[in-house]
Design a protein around this motif. Structure first.
Motif, PDB file in Angstrom:
ATOM      1  N   LEU A 107       0.824  -1.209   0.000  1.00  0.00           N
ATOM      2  CA  LEU A 107       0.000   0.000   0.000  1.00  0.00           C
ATOM      3  C   LEU A 107       0.858   1.259   0.000  1.00  0.00           C
ATOM      4  O   LEU A 107       0.535   2.236  -0.684  1.00  0.00           O
ATOM      5  CB  LEU A 107      -0.951  -0.008   1.199  1.00  0.00           C
ATOM      6  N   VAL A 108       1.947   1.247   0.769  1.00  0.00           N
ATOM      7  CA  VAL A 108       2.850   2.399   0.784  1.00  0.00           C
ATOM      8  C   VAL A 108       3.491   2.589  -0.584  1.00  0.00           C
ATOM      9  O   VAL A 108       3.624   3.718  -1.075  1.00  0.00           O
ATOM     10  CB  VAL A 108       3.918   2.236   1.890  1.00  0.00           C
ATOM     11  N   THR A 109       3.873   1.497  -1.231  1.00  0.00           N
ATOM     12  CA  THR A 109       4.456   1.585  -2.564  1.00  0.00           C
ATOM     13  C   THR A 109       3.457   2.163  -3.557  1.00  0.00           C
ATOM     14  O   THR A 109       3.792   3.053  -4.356  1.00  0.00           O
ATOM     15  CB  THR A 109       4.924   0.197  -3.031  1.00  0.00           C
ATOM     16  N   ALA A 110       2.226   1.677  -3.498  1.00  0.00           N
ATOM     17  CA  ALA A 110       1.191   2.192  -4.407  1.00  0.00           C
ATOM     18  C   ALA A 110       0.905   3.665  -4.137  1.00  0.00           C
ATOM     19  O   ALA A 110       0.746   4.456  -5.082  1.00  0.00           O
ATOM     20  CB  ALA A 110      -0.081   1.365  -4.263  1.00  0.00           C
ATOM     21  N   ALA A 111       0.855   4.053  -2.869  1.00  0.00           N
ATOM     22  CA  ALA A 111       0.600   5.457  -2.531  1.00  0.00           C
ATOM     23  C   ALA A 111       1.758   6.341  -2.976  1.00  0.00           C
ATOM     24  O   ALA A 111       1.542   7.461  -3.458  1.00  0.00           O
ATOM     25  CB  ALA A 111       0.373   5.601  -1.029  1.00  0.00           C
ATOM     26  N   GLY A 112       2.988   5.846  -2.853  1.00  0.00           N
ATOM     27  CA  GLY A 112       4.141   6.625  -3.298  1.00  0.00           C
ATOM     28  C   GLY A 112       4.155   6.826  -4.794  1.00  0.00           C
ATOM     29  O   GLY A 112       4.411   7.928  -5.292  1.00  0.00           O
TER      30      GLY A 112
END
Length: 81
Positions: A28-33
């Motif tokens: 999720l952090v990767t997608a948000a970044g």
């Protein structure tokens, strides 16, 4: 007795579930970044087209800083366990 209990660490079932949750959060952090960088890049391209592209470097730095924090959080937690 307490030192033996602390040295044994958490049960395997707890760490398996925690690893699964950390994996989901990492994705999720990767997608948000990636989404944040796409949004900042899109806004930057629109501003450059109109001749006003000075203010987006702070937004870019903020998104990159958040990506670095999100990227390092998982390994730090796994190191502590």
């Amino acid at each position: 007795m307490l030192t033996d209990l602390l040295a044994a660490g958490p049960p395997a079932a707890v760490t398996d579930e925690l690893d699964r949750v950390l994996g989901i959060i990492a994705w999720l952090v990767t997608a948000a970044g990636v989404m944040g960088l796409l949004i900042v890049g899109f806004r930057m391209s629109l501003s450059l087209r109109s001749g006003d592209g000075r203010y987006h470097m702070t937004q870019f730095a903020t998104v990159m800083g958040a990506c670095v924090i999100g990227t390092t959080a998982g390994p730090i937690v796994q190191f502590l366990l």
